[in-house]
Design a protein around this motif. Sequence first.
Motif, PDB file in Angstrom:
ATOM      1  N   THR A 154       0.839  -1.203   0.000  1.00  0.00           N
ATOM      2  CA  THR A 154       0.000   0.000   0.000  1.00  0.00           C
ATOM      3  C   THR A 154       0.870   1.249   0.000  1.00  0.00           C
ATOM      4  N   GLN A 155       1.891   1.248   0.854  1.00  0.00           N
ATOM      5  CA  GLN A 155       2.799   2.402   0.881  1.00  0.00           C
ATOM      6  C   GLN A 155       3.563   2.491  -0.444  1.00  0.00           C
ATOM      7  N   ALA A 156       3.927   1.320  -0.994  1.00  0.00           N
ATOM      8  CA  ALA A 156       4.738   1.298  -2.218  1.00  0.00           C
ATOM      9  C   ALA A 156       3.989   1.917  -3.393  1.00  0.00           C
ATOM     10  N   ILE A 157       2.721   1.563  -3.562  1.00  0.00           N
ATOM     11  CA  ILE A 157       2.020   2.091  -4.745  1.00  0.00           C
ATOM     12  C   ILE A 157       1.712   3.585  -4.555  1.00  0.00           C
ATOM     13  N   MET A 158       1.503   3.993  -3.297  1.00  0.00           N
ATOM     14  CA  MET A 158       1.326   5.427  -3.064  1.00  0.00           C
ATOM     15  C   MET A 158       2.634   6.167  -3.349  1.00  0.00           C
ATOM     16  N   ASP A 159       3.743   5.574  -2.928  1.00  0.00           N
ATOM     17  CA  ASP A 159       5.056   6.208  -3.153  1.00  0.00           C
ATOM     18  C   ASP A 159       5.377   6.293  -4.645  1.00  0.00           C
ATOM     19  N   LEU A 160       5.033   5.224  -5.377  1.00  0.00           N
ATOM     20  CA  LEU A 160       5.293   5.241  -6.819  1.00  0.00           C
ATOM     21  C   LEU A 160       4.565   6.432  -7.457  1.00  0.00           C
ATOM     22  N   GLY A 161       3.288   6.610  -7.093  1.00  0.00           N
ATOM     23  CA  GLY A 161       2.509   7.721  -7.652  1.00  0.00           C
ATOM     24  C   GLY A 161       3.059   9.070  -7.233  1.00  0.00           C
ATOM     25  N   ALA A 162       3.559   9.159  -6.009  1.00  0.00           N
ATOM     26  CA  ALA A 162       4.016  10.461  -5.507  1.00  0.00           C
ATOM     27  C   ALA A 162       5.408  10.825  -6.004  1.00  0.00           C
ATOM     28  N   THR A 163       6.253   9.815  -6.228  1.00  0.00           N
ATOM     29  CA  THR A 163       7.659  10.162  -6.516  1.00  0.00           C
ATOM     30  C   THR A 163       8.081   9.912  -7.970  1.00  0.00           C
ATOM     31  N   LEU A 164       7.547   8.870  -8.622  1.00  0.00           N
ATOM     32  CA  LEU A 164       7.953   8.603 -10.009  1.00  0.00           C
ATOM     33  C   LEU A 164       6.815   8.877 -10.995  1.00  0.00           C
ATOM     34  N   CYS A 165       5.654   8.292 -10.739  1.00  0.00           N
ATOM     35  CA  CYS A 165       4.539   8.449 -11.673  1.00  0.00           C
ATOM     36  C   CYS A 165       3.792   9.734 -11.307  1.00  0.00           C
ATOM     37  N   ARG A 166       4.533  10.833 -11.354  1.00  0.00           N
ATOM     38  CA  ARG A 166       4.003  12.112 -10.879  1.00  0.00           C
ATOM     39  C   ARG A 166       3.084  12.719 -11.926  1.00  0.00           C
ATOM     40  N   ARG A 167       2.296  13.691 -11.476  1.00  0.00           N
ATOM     41  CA  ARG A 167       1.348  14.344 -12.391  1.00  0.00           C
ATOM     42  C   ARG A 167       2.123  14.968 -13.553  1.00  0.00           C
TER      43      ARG A 167
END
Length: 369
Positions: free
Chosen positions: A187-200
């Motif tokens: 859960t933390q990993a997929i949130m981190d992916l969105g926040a740090t790499l798959c950014r807006r």
Amino acid sequence: MPGATFSRRLVTAAFAERLLGWFDRHGRHDLPWQHPRSPYRVWVSEIMLQQTQVSTVIPYFQRFMDRFSALEDLAAAQSDAVLSLWTGLGYYARARNLHLAARRMVIEGVPETLEGWAALPGVGPSTAAAIVAQAFDRRAVILDGNVKRVLSRHGAVDTPVEAAAAQRRLWALADERTPDDRAADYTQAIMDLGATLCRRGQPLCDYCPVATDCRAYAQGRVAELPVKRRRKARPTRRRVLLWLEDEAGNLFLEKRPPTGIWGGLASLPECATAEGIDERLAGLALDRHDDWRDMGGFRHAFSHFELEASLVAASVVPRGVAESQGEWHGLDALAASHPPVGLPGPVARVIRERAGLLSATQDAGRRDD
Ligand code: SF4
């Protein structure tokens, strides 16, 4: 369907394994709510993180935990104390619901199931899943804003994310990829992916652990996804805010109604037009003894409208009992990091500016309601 289960496992294994491997090396492991990761702390953090970035939330979370280190402390608090710690964080309904939910939990107990959390005020299905996964390390499927962006791109979902069909598709993609083990980390990993790499803006696909089967990346469509519905232009609502000081320099604030915009917060009395300000003052049982002074103004974006506020100031004398729920406060107390009442972010900024703690009134530049 055995075939569907088998294919789900394949997707899960491939996606989750790579994501967890990346998380172990590059994920965020030192967030304040991870140490300790108790249900109370995870729940407070998840409510604060709704619509709000981690970097903004961290100081608010720490101040909140300093004041309310246990559920019982929060449940026993006055609503002004809770709203005061939320000043500037926005979306104040979250604070009101958090407080209500705390009071309910001290009576009914802290839930351990998805259904139990989702039944509490302010906790939607994705927030409930994030709490269950992180606090109890149990498999639960989340779909917050970051995850929607990752999955819209990874699965090349090209209908607007707000549409019901896209929501169903995204929940299905999220379910397929969520593993049975390491629920909290995933859960933390997929949130981190969105926040740090798959950014807006400017996603870092070259570093992404799931780039090899990302359909948007393969199709060169990363910048197009997720598809957003075209927003209607937000209407502008103009208001005049009254800065009313007594002879000692105390400021008059009114408690706003418990629900709606800035619900339950203390704020400057407001008028729809400048023509109505003297009538408003009379309604507050205050007499003005100098001319109105122009104090400039600010713009503030809510989800459905833009507020264009102009401020006028006057020195006043109380005439008797006011009709409204008004209170006088010293400027220094209001400008402190823990004001005695909850204040709307832009009003708190004006107060700090007047108290000499900020150089200029700035547009708040964020949304809250
Ligand atoms: S490859 Fe790029 S677009 Fe695809 S999931 Fe990774 S960061 Fe997002």
